[in-house]
Write an enzyme that holds these catalytic residues in place. Structure first.
Site, short mmCIF file in Angstrom:
data_model
loop_
_atom_site.label_atom_id
_atom_site.label_comp_id
_atom_site.label_asym_id
_atom_site.label_seq_id
_atom_site.Cartn_x
_atom_site.Cartn_y
_atom_site.Cartn_z
NE ARG A 121 -4.14 -1.81 1.95
CZ ARG A 121 -4.13 -2.86 2.76
NH1 ARG A 121 -3.20 -2.97 3.69
NH2 ARG A 121 -5.05 -3.78 2.64
CE LYS A 143 -0.89 13.44 -15.31
NZ LYS A 143 -1.22 13.96 -16.65
CD GLU A 185 6.77 16.39 -23.27
OE1 GLU A 185 6.10 17.31 -22.78
OE2 GLU A 185 6.26 15.35 -23.73
CE LYS A 229 5.01 17.20 -14.83
NZ LYS A 229 5.12 15.97 -15.56
CD GLU A 239 -4.17 16.15 -16.38
OE1 GLU A 239 -3.07 15.62 -16.18
OE2 GLU A 239 -4.83 15.99 -17.41
NE ARG A 243 0.25 16.64 -13.62
CZ ARG A 243 0.94 15.84 -12.83
NH1 ARG A 243 0.71 15.86 -11.53
NH2 ARG A 243 1.85 15.03 -13.32
CG ASN A 247 -2.20 16.64 -20.93
OD1 ASN A 247 -1.19 15.99 -20.71
ND2 ASN A 247 -3.29 16.58 -20.18
CG HIS A 250 0.85 15.75 -24.70
ND1 HIS A 250 1.62 16.89 -24.79
CD2 HIS A 250 1.61 14.84 -24.04
CE1 HIS A 250 2.80 16.67 -24.20
NE2 HIS A 250 2.81 15.43 -23.74
CG HIS A 254 -1.42 11.24 -26.48
ND1 HIS A 254 -2.00 11.59 -25.28
CD2 HIS A 254 -0.11 11.05 -26.21
CE1 HIS A 254 -1.07 11.60 -24.34
NE2 HIS A 254 0.08 11.29 -24.88
CG HIS A 267 5.64 11.10 -25.85
ND1 HIS A 267 4.27 11.00 -25.97
CD2 HIS A 267 5.87 12.12 -24.97
CE1 HIS A 267 3.70 11.90 -25.19
NE2 HIS A 267 4.64 12.60 -24.58
#
Ligand code: GLY
Length: 366
Positions: A121, A143, A185, A229, A239, A243, A247, A250, A254, A267
């Protein structure tokens, strides 16, 4: 040495940027009172370069170290790989106070973080990123996760590291294509958040290889990107709103990655094309000037990142994929769009016609 703090109340942590940060890792970990047992997760190539130094530094400081290697590549970013990390954690009697260290790029970081979030946990997690993409993006912000056979990063958790240790010298062993992809980025932070960083990128003679960057610019790029960041994540960890600006590029990026089955572009390359397309949408909507969009595209071109997709890609198929994107909210595709260099807005008011026009504009001519 430079330290940037990600301010998240009891989950706050430091990003340490220093050439000797691999060696400093263990002393920082001691300062943080992390338990004796450490599991270093890496891939064989990265481990060959940096495994020995990392382990030596940890052992000298009194940590008990075990390792777990996962073959490189996105195809291994699966729940099966996580299970194998759990097996190693079990065999080595890891405890709640133990630490998982991610030594590698974004894939290793995301997987190690997810294993750390879920084993017992939640055990301690430390990031030692070794690619530019991981340094400026993936290692900061918590993330973590793995891919589902039907989609990228569908399984995951927000789980913050206790420390991010960045050694810019590791970039010397990074393939140039990966370096340029990481630069996408960096350009993103310039456009969405930090106009001064963008100006530095504009002023640079060349951006397409680490060899042309020079120590000062590299330091600026890493520090300002991590600061951007950290600023955004500190304001919106999960997010809920802000946040999402991370993206930028993206949404279409994506879709391109997915349509080309993650084979044609890595990417950052897809994100570069996505930023060009998003810029065109912002210009079509009248919220961004043509001149500023060109300045963005010029920096992308200077980095020798792609700005076009192959002519045979189907515009309709890209639109279909957009509808299934994680960034879709209440059935509307959300776009992050610049309004001036350093500032963006989030909108779901882009018509399919405008999206189609932008996609057509980034398609190569036959
Ligand atoms: N890479 C986007 C984020 O961390 O939110």
């Amino acid at each position: 040495m430079q330290t940037i703090t990600v301010n998240l109340a009891e989950n706050s942590y430091d990003i340490v940027i220093a050439p000797g940060s691999l060696e400093q890792l263990s002393s920082r970990m001691k300062e943080l009172n992390l338990g004796k047992k450490v599991l270093v997760v890496s891939n064989p190539e990265i481990f060959d370069y940096y495994g020995k130094a990392t382990i030596q530094s940890l052992e000298t400081a009194g940590f008990e170290v075990c390792t777990h290697l996962i073959p490189a590549g996105e195809t291994h970013k699966t729940l099966q790989s996580i299970e194998k990390i759990y097996d190693t954690a079990l065999e080595n009697y890891l405890e709640r106070s133990s630490t998982l260290i991610a030594l590698g790029g974004g894939v290793i970081g995301d997987m190690t973080g997810f294993a750390a979030a879920t084993w017992l946990r939640g055990v301690n997690f430390v990031q030692v990123p070794t690619s530019l993409l991981a340094i400026v993006d993936a290692s900061v912000g918590g993330k973590t996760g793995v891919n589902h056979p039907k989609g990228k990063n569908l399984i995951g958790a927000f789980y913050q590291p206790k420390l991010v240790a960045i050694n810019p010298l590791v970039l010397k062993t990074l393939p140039e294509r990966e370096f340029r992809a990481g630069m996408a980025e960096v350009i993103k932070y310039g456009v969405i958040w930090d106009a001064d960083l963008f100006a530095k990128l504009e002023q640079a003679e060349r951006l397409d290889s680490l060899d042309y960057l020079g120590e000062e610019l590299l330091q600026t790029i890493i520090t300002r990107s991590c600061q951007a960041k950290a600023d955004v994540v500190s304001k919106d960890e999960k997010e809920v709103g802000l946040r999402a600006i991370l993206n930028y590029g993206h949404t279409i990026g994506h879709a391109i990655e997915s349509l080309t089955e993650y084979e044609l572009f890595i990417h950052g390359e897809a994100i570069a094309i996505g930023m060009v397309a998003a810029g065109k949408i912002a210009v079509s909507l009248g919220i961004w000037t043509k001149e500023e969009a060109k300045r963005q595209d010029d920096v992308i071109i200077k980095t020798k990142l792609p700005t076009k997709i192959p002519a045979d890609l189907d515009t309709e198929a890209i639109l279909e994929i957009l509808k299934g994107d994680k960034k879709v909210k209440a059935s509307k595709v959300r776009f992050i769009l610049p309004t001036k260099i350093g500032t963006v807005t989030i909108t779901d008011k882009v018509t399919p016609e405008i999206i189609t026009e932008a996609i057509k504009a980034v398609i190569s001519e036959h």
